[in-house]
Design an enzyme around this catalytic site. Structure first.
Site, PDB file in Angstrom:
ATOM      1  N   GLU A 250       0.841  -1.193   0.000  1.00  0.00           N
ATOM      2  CA  GLU A 250       0.000   0.000   0.000  1.00  0.00           C
ATOM      3  C   GLU A 250       0.876   1.244   0.000  1.00  0.00           C
ATOM      4  O   GLU A 250       1.960   1.233   0.581  1.00  0.00           O
ATOM      5  CB  GLU A 250      -0.875   0.046   1.267  1.00  0.00           C
ATOM      6  CG  GLU A 250      -1.786  -1.137   1.415  1.00  0.00           C
ATOM      7  CD  GLU A 250      -2.630  -1.036   2.687  1.00  0.00           C
ATOM      8  OE1 GLU A 250      -2.891   0.084   3.161  1.00  0.00           O
ATOM      9  OE2 GLU A 250      -3.014  -2.087   3.202  1.00  0.00           O
ATOM     10  N   LYS A 252       2.407   4.429   1.368  1.00  0.00           N
ATOM     11  CA  LYS A 252       2.578   4.925   2.741  1.00  0.00           C
ATOM     12  C   LYS A 252       2.388   6.437   2.676  1.00  0.00           C
ATOM     13  O   LYS A 252       3.302   7.181   2.324  1.00  0.00           O
ATOM     14  CB  LYS A 252       3.969   4.579   3.282  1.00  0.00           C
ATOM     15  CG  LYS A 252       4.149   4.956   4.747  1.00  0.00           C
ATOM     16  CD  LYS A 252       5.516   4.529   5.256  1.00  0.00           C
ATOM     17  CE  LYS A 252       5.619   4.548   6.766  1.00  0.00           C
ATOM     18  NZ  LYS A 252       5.407   5.848   7.374  1.00  0.00           N
ATOM     19  N   ARG A 257      -1.929   9.801  11.093  1.00  0.00           N
ATOM     20  CA  ARG A 257      -2.714   8.583  11.268  1.00  0.00           C
ATOM     21  C   ARG A 257      -3.937   8.892  12.122  1.00  0.00           C
ATOM     22  O   ARG A 257      -3.841   9.599  13.119  1.00  0.00           O
ATOM     23  CB  ARG A 257      -1.873   7.527  11.962  1.00  0.00           C
ATOM     24  CG  ARG A 257      -2.582   6.187  12.106  1.00  0.00           C
ATOM     25  CD  ARG A 257      -1.624   5.154  12.650  1.00  0.00           C
ATOM     26  NE  ARG A 257      -2.194   3.830  12.639  1.00  0.00           N
ATOM     27  CZ  ARG A 257      -1.465   2.717  12.707  1.00  0.00           C
ATOM     28  NH1 ARG A 257      -0.165   2.787  12.780  1.00  0.00           N
ATOM     29  NH2 ARG A 257      -2.039   1.542  12.697  1.00  0.00           N
ATOM     30  N   ARG A 272      -2.392   8.982  16.508  1.00  0.00           N
ATOM     31  CA  ARG A 272      -1.534   7.805  16.672  1.00  0.00           C
ATOM     32  C   ARG A 272      -1.190   7.581  18.147  1.00  0.00           C
ATOM     33  O   ARG A 272      -0.919   6.482  18.565  1.00  0.00           O
ATOM     34  CB  ARG A 272      -0.255   8.052  15.874  1.00  0.00           C
ATOM     35  CG  ARG A 272       0.723   6.938  15.894  1.00  0.00           C
ATOM     36  CD  ARG A 272       1.917   7.322  15.047  1.00  0.00           C
ATOM     37  NE  ARG A 272       2.882   6.248  14.991  1.00  0.00           N
ATOM     38  CZ  ARG A 272       3.707   5.934  15.978  1.00  0.00           C
ATOM     39  NH1 ARG A 272       3.663   6.595  17.103  1.00  0.00           N
ATOM     40  NH2 ARG A 272       4.569   4.937  15.825  1.00  0.00           N
ATOM     41  N   GLU A 302      -5.141   7.384   6.951  1.00  0.00           N
ATOM     42  CA  GLU A 302      -4.150   8.444   7.023  1.00  0.00           C
ATOM     43  C   GLU A 302      -4.808   9.680   6.417  1.00  0.00           C
ATOM     44  O   GLU A 302      -5.396   9.592   5.331  1.00  0.00           O
ATOM     45  CB  GLU A 302      -2.909   8.010   6.228  1.00  0.00           C
ATOM     46  CG  GLU A 302      -1.712   8.888   6.404  1.00  0.00           C
ATOM     47  CD  GLU A 302      -0.832   8.563   7.616  1.00  0.00           C
ATOM     48  OE1 GLU A 302      -1.161   7.661   8.410  1.00  0.00           O
ATOM     49  OE2 GLU A 302       0.186   9.249   7.764  1.00  0.00           O
ATOM     50  N   PHE A 342      -7.020   2.353   5.481  1.00  0.00           N
ATOM     51  CA  PHE A 342      -6.234   1.130   5.291  1.00  0.00           C
ATOM     52  C   PHE A 342      -6.609  -0.014   6.219  1.00  0.00           C
ATOM     53  O   PHE A 342      -6.112  -1.117   6.059  1.00  0.00           O
ATOM     54  CB  PHE A 342      -4.737   1.417   5.344  1.00  0.00           C
ATOM     55  CG  PHE A 342      -4.244   2.051   6.625  1.00  0.00           C
ATOM     56  CD1 PHE A 342      -4.025   1.296   7.753  1.00  0.00           C
ATOM     57  CD2 PHE A 342      -3.991   3.418   6.668  1.00  0.00           C
ATOM     58  CE1 PHE A 342      -3.548   1.878   8.925  1.00  0.00           C
ATOM     59  CE2 PHE A 342      -3.519   4.017   7.832  1.00  0.00           C
ATOM     60  CZ  PHE A 342      -3.305   3.243   8.971  1.00  0.00           C
ATOM     61  N   ARG A 419       4.760  -3.618  17.241  1.00  0.00           N
ATOM     62  CA  ARG A 419       5.526  -3.403  16.011  1.00  0.00           C
ATOM     63  C   ARG A 419       6.010  -4.776  15.591  1.00  0.00           C
ATOM     64  O   ARG A 419       6.654  -5.465  16.370  1.00  0.00           O
ATOM     65  CB  ARG A 419       6.705  -2.475  16.299  1.00  0.00           C
ATOM     66  CG  ARG A 419       7.396  -1.974  15.044  1.00  0.00           C
ATOM     67  CD  ARG A 419       8.587  -1.083  15.375  1.00  0.00           C
ATOM     68  NE  ARG A 419       8.213   0.229  15.871  1.00  0.00           N
ATOM     69  CZ  ARG A 419       7.802   1.241  15.118  1.00  0.00           C
ATOM     70  NH1 ARG A 419       7.672   1.090  13.816  1.00  0.00           N
ATOM     71  NH2 ARG A 419       7.489   2.395  15.653  1.00  0.00           N
ATOM     72  N   LYS A 425       7.572  -1.559   6.429  1.00  0.00           N
ATOM     73  CA  LYS A 425       7.619  -0.311   5.672  1.00  0.00           C
ATOM     74  C   LYS A 425       8.850  -0.286   4.787  1.00  0.00           C
ATOM     75  O   LYS A 425       9.900  -0.808   5.144  1.00  0.00           O
ATOM     76  CB  LYS A 425       7.527   0.905   6.586  1.00  0.00           C
ATOM     77  CG  LYS A 425       8.593   1.005   7.617  1.00  0.00           C
ATOM     78  CD  LYS A 425       8.357   2.221   8.496  1.00  0.00           C
ATOM     79  CE  LYS A 425       9.119   2.073   9.788  1.00  0.00           C
ATOM     80  NZ  LYS A 425       8.938   3.185  10.695  1.00  0.00           N
TER      81      LYS A 425
HETATM   82  P1  ATP Z   1       7.096   6.562  10.558  1.00  0.00           P
HETATM   83  O1  ATP Z   1       7.906   7.705  11.093  1.00  0.00           O
HETATM   84  O2  ATP Z   1       7.816   5.758   9.540  1.00  0.00           O
HETATM   85  O3  ATP Z   1       5.716   6.951  10.137  1.00  0.00           O
HETATM   86  P2  ATP Z   1       5.937   5.370  12.859  1.00  0.00           P
HETATM   87  O4  ATP Z   1       6.687   4.882  14.026  1.00  0.00           O
HETATM   88  O5  ATP Z   1       5.062   6.556  13.019  1.00  0.00           O
HETATM   89  O6  ATP Z   1       7.003   5.593  11.746  1.00  0.00           O
HETATM   90  P3  ATP Z   1       5.505   2.975  11.492  1.00  0.00           P
HETATM   91  O7  ATP Z   1       4.975   1.732  12.059  1.00  0.00           O
HETATM   92  O8  ATP Z   1       6.947   2.972  11.341  1.00  0.00           O
HETATM   93  O9  ATP Z   1       5.023   4.219  12.332  1.00  0.00           O
HETATM   94  O10 ATP Z   1       4.836   3.241  10.105  1.00  0.00           O
HETATM   95  C1  ATP Z   1       3.478   3.109  10.017  1.00  0.00           C
HETATM   96  C2  ATP Z   1       2.873   4.471   9.883  1.00  0.00           C
HETATM   97  O11 ATP Z   1       2.678   4.795   8.520  1.00  0.00           O
HETATM   98  C3  ATP Z   1       1.481   4.469  10.472  1.00  0.00           C
HETATM   99  O12 ATP Z   1       1.521   4.890  11.799  1.00  0.00           O
HETATM  100  C4  ATP Z   1       0.680   5.396   9.590  1.00  0.00           C
HETATM  101  O13 ATP Z   1       0.648   6.671  10.183  1.00  0.00           O
HETATM  102  C5  ATP Z   1       1.474   5.508   8.328  1.00  0.00           C
HETATM  103  N1  ATP Z   1       0.776   4.976   7.141  1.00  0.00           N
HETATM  104  C6  ATP Z   1       0.608   5.628   5.963  1.00  0.00           C
HETATM  105  N2  ATP Z   1      -0.007   4.869   5.052  1.00  0.00           N
HETATM  106  C7  ATP Z   1      -0.252   3.690   5.642  1.00  0.00           C
HETATM  107  C8  ATP Z   1      -0.864   2.489   5.204  1.00  0.00           C
HETATM  108  N3  ATP Z   1      -1.336   2.346   3.977  1.00  0.00           N
HETATM  109  N4  ATP Z   1      -0.936   1.474   6.095  1.00  0.00           N
HETATM  110  C9  ATP Z   1      -0.447   1.591   7.340  1.00  0.00           C
HETATM  111  N5  ATP Z   1       0.138   2.708   7.809  1.00  0.00           N
HETATM  112  C10 ATP Z   1       0.248   3.743   6.977  1.00  0.00           C
END
Ligand code: ATP
Length: 591
Positions: A250, A252, A257, A272, A302, A342, A419, A425
């Site tokens: 998907e 990102k 979030r 989040r 998102e 999502f 996690r 990712k």
């Molecule tokens: P990052 O700084 O990379 O966003 P993070 O710690 O906030 O890191 P991660 O688990 O690393 O969170 O990455 C997932 C994040 O990506 C989610 O918290 C969400 O906000 C974002 N996101 C964007 N598009 C999507 C998607 N299609 N599915 C899931 N998460 C998504």
């Protein structure tokens, strides 16, 4: 339960530095607590009065608390100040000054936990004009009826400085020992916590229904589920291998979030970090009300800032404008968002967190009525590294951060609060800046929408390749145009309109209108990236890819002085891309 009893536990807990001993003390404390108030005792012990998502905090300033101490103890301002500079802890100041007037309190009724909790609630909820004064009055009243030791802890709680070292996780340990019979059952308690973000509520269910209740723990609308998070890998090959050969890839999206809880017409939005951010997004509330076909649902999406004129995604920073308390309706208009859904965790009474992702995705598809502003996340099922890489480049070019590639196997549940490798990712490990502007030729256009209907919403721009005498597309630009530009452009371009793509133009895009390459505009962007759609420098850097400008913007300069053949060349774009890469490598090497 008397507050003094709670205080005697706090004193013991404060003295220990062993986690095991602390857990044992908590077990004793919770055992001695009547089930009706166990949630309140738990909140107080972690230094709060509600779970964090409620968004009501005590946070009384030290200065205000000291005033209450003065009123309750009858001490002079100087005495209070001196004690504070010496002890540096409002709690200790209160304990010291109040112990000087113990005689008067000998015949006083003893405070119960409930008394203290209710007073703290009133302090937290006081609002509007005169709220400060109300807080001081309530607090001094409470202090006047408390023993010095009690005052110490009341003051620490009220100023947000209890610091017993007890966190939600320590309470979970204690609950699993007390109600589960041992740490082996901790995972059930942890899951309950991850499904509610509410340690007090978990304690309450445990006290009322025991381990069975915890095993059957139910999601509630209004209590945020802790988010599932992704691990990270840096190549498509590794990702596919980890996911067993295939995954749902998907986009990102680079936004905020949201976990959206809907119950009938009521909509709550959690961030989040489980903060209630509903008031910042009245537009989202409205969109969800109208376009989610479910009575009750918990959804994840998102929210991405978009350019209101083109619908193009904007960088994450633009959302900062929504973080204000006043004039929110103006911000809604100026900084609109699009939602990309999502996941779905709950639907009309059914917990979906333990269902595999493909099933959740199907349910999500069945209830979201898609429109311009509300979509499902763009996705493909990826089975080979090449298509995954292509989709990744497409995502970057569209303004996304990369991809989240998700497991589609039987065990692909929603792991709340964890996690893990079910979501991976795939982001770039660099980001670079485009410093120079480029002069590009207009070769096509896209019809505008909304405010731009009747004019062009965006233009297709190309660089020049003198060797083959062709114009190769490098971006679609919709930003930076003034109202005046928008009015003038159709007129200016009218003479160059042609029925189909010009023979000297190369692009993977389908424009609505095509032009003879004539008009040159100055463009600046965020950076140059690989692109599966644009044709500039096709195959030079990588087989099957051209180059594109990400987040392009018109600078306002029409380059009438330049003929299309004077435009920035494809070779220059390739050089700019290589230079960027060099710069990144140098930066990474610390040069
Ligand atoms: P990052 O700084 O990379 O966003 P993070 O710690 O906030 O890191 P991660 O688990 O690393 O969170 O990455 C997932 C994040 O990506 C989610 O918290 C969400 O906000 C974002 N996101 C964007 N598009 C999507 C998607 N299609 N599915 C899931 N998460 C998504």
């Amino acid at each position: 339960m008397l507050f003094s009893e709670l205080v005697s536990y706090y004193e013991k807990i404060e003295k220990t530095s062993s986690r095991i001993e602390m857990t044992n003390l908590l077990v004793e404390l919770l055992k001695a607590t009547p089930p009706e108030i166990i949630d309140k005792v738990v909140y107080l012990t972690v230094g709060e009065i509600y779970p964090p998502f409620v968004g009501i905090e005590l946070g009384v300033a030290d200065k205000l608390a000291l005033r209450a101490v003065r009123l309750a103890s009858g001490a002079s301002e100087r005495e209070v100040q001196e004690a504070y500079s010496k002890l540096g802890d409002v709690g200790l100041v209160g304990e010291k000054l109040l112990s000087k007037k113990t005689q008067a309190t000998l015949f006083m009724e003893q405070l119960t936990v409930q008394d203290v909790y209710s007073a703290l609630e009133k302090i937290a909820k006081a609002s509007g004009e005169g709220a400060m004064e109300t807080r001081v009055q309530i607090l001094s009243g409470l202090l006047a009826s408390s023993q010095p030791k009690e005052a110490k802890y009341i003051l620490r709680i009220v100023t947000g400085k209890l610091r017993l070292g007890v966190a939600d996780m320590t309470i979970l340990d204690a609950l699993s020992v007390l109600y589960g019979g041992g740490k082996e059952t901790r995972e059930y308690f942890e899951r309950a916590y991850n499904l509610s973000s509410d340690i007090g509520y978990v304690a309450k269910v445990a006290a009322a229904e025991g381990l069975e209740g915890i095993k059957k723990f139910k999601i509630t609308i209004g209590r945020p589920i802790r988010p599932m998070l992704a691990e990270r890998l840096s190549s498509p090959e590794e990702i596919l291998e980890k996911l067993g050969g295939a995954g749902l890839a998907e986009y990102k999206y680079d936004g905020e979030r949201m976990q959206i809880h809907k119950s009938g017409g009521k909509v709550i939005i959690f961030s989040r970090r489980q903060e209630n951010i509903t008031s910042q997004y009245p537009d989202v509330v409205e969109m969800v009300r109208e376009n989610v076909g479910a009575g009750e649902a918990i959804l994840e999406c998102e929210a991405v800032a978009i350019d209101p004129d083109t619908g193009d995604m904007l960088p994450f920073q633009e959302l900062m404008h929504r973080k204000r308390k006043h004039d929110i309706l103006k911000a809604v208009e100026q900084y609109p968002v699009s939602l990309y859904f999502f996941d779905i965790l709950y639907l009309d009474g059914e917990d979906l967190t333990l269902k595999p992702l493909p099933e959740r995705r199907k349910r999500l598809e069945s209830i979201i009525r898609e429109n311009e502003r509300m979509k499902l996340s763009k996705s493909i099922i990826a089975r080979d590294p090449e298509s995954l890489e292509r989709f990744f480049q497409e995502a970057i070019e569209a303004g996304c951060e990369g991809l989240v590639v998700k497991s589609i196997e039987e065990n692909s549940i929603y792991r709340a609060g964890a996690r893990g490798w079910l979501w991976i990712k795939y982001k770039r490990d660099y980001k670079s800046e485009m410093i120079d502007t480029v002069d590009l030729v207009v070769v096509g256009a896209f019809h505008g929408r909304g405010r731009r209907s009747g004019s062009y919403g965006a233009l297709l721009m190309a660089a020049y390749d003198p060797e083959r005498d062709v114009f190769q597309s490098v971006c679609k630009v919709g930003s930076g145009f003034t109202d005046e530009d928008l009015r003038k452009l159709p007129e200016m371009l009218e003479p160059y309109k042609i029925p189909r793509k010009h023979a000297r133009v190369e692009t993977g895009m389908e424009a609505d209108v095509w032009f003879e390459p004539k008009l040159v505009l100055e463009i600046i962007g965020a950076e140059i990236t690989l692109s599966p759609t644009h044709r500039a420098g096709w195959g030079v850097i990588k087989e099957g890819y051209g180059l594109a400008i990400r987040f392009p913007r018109f600078t306002g300069r029409y380059r009438f002085d330049k003929s299309p053949e004077d435009a920035t060349t494809v070779k220059e774009i390739v050089e700019m891309y290589k230079h960027q890469l060099k710069k990144i490598t140098a930066e990474q090497a610390g040069v």
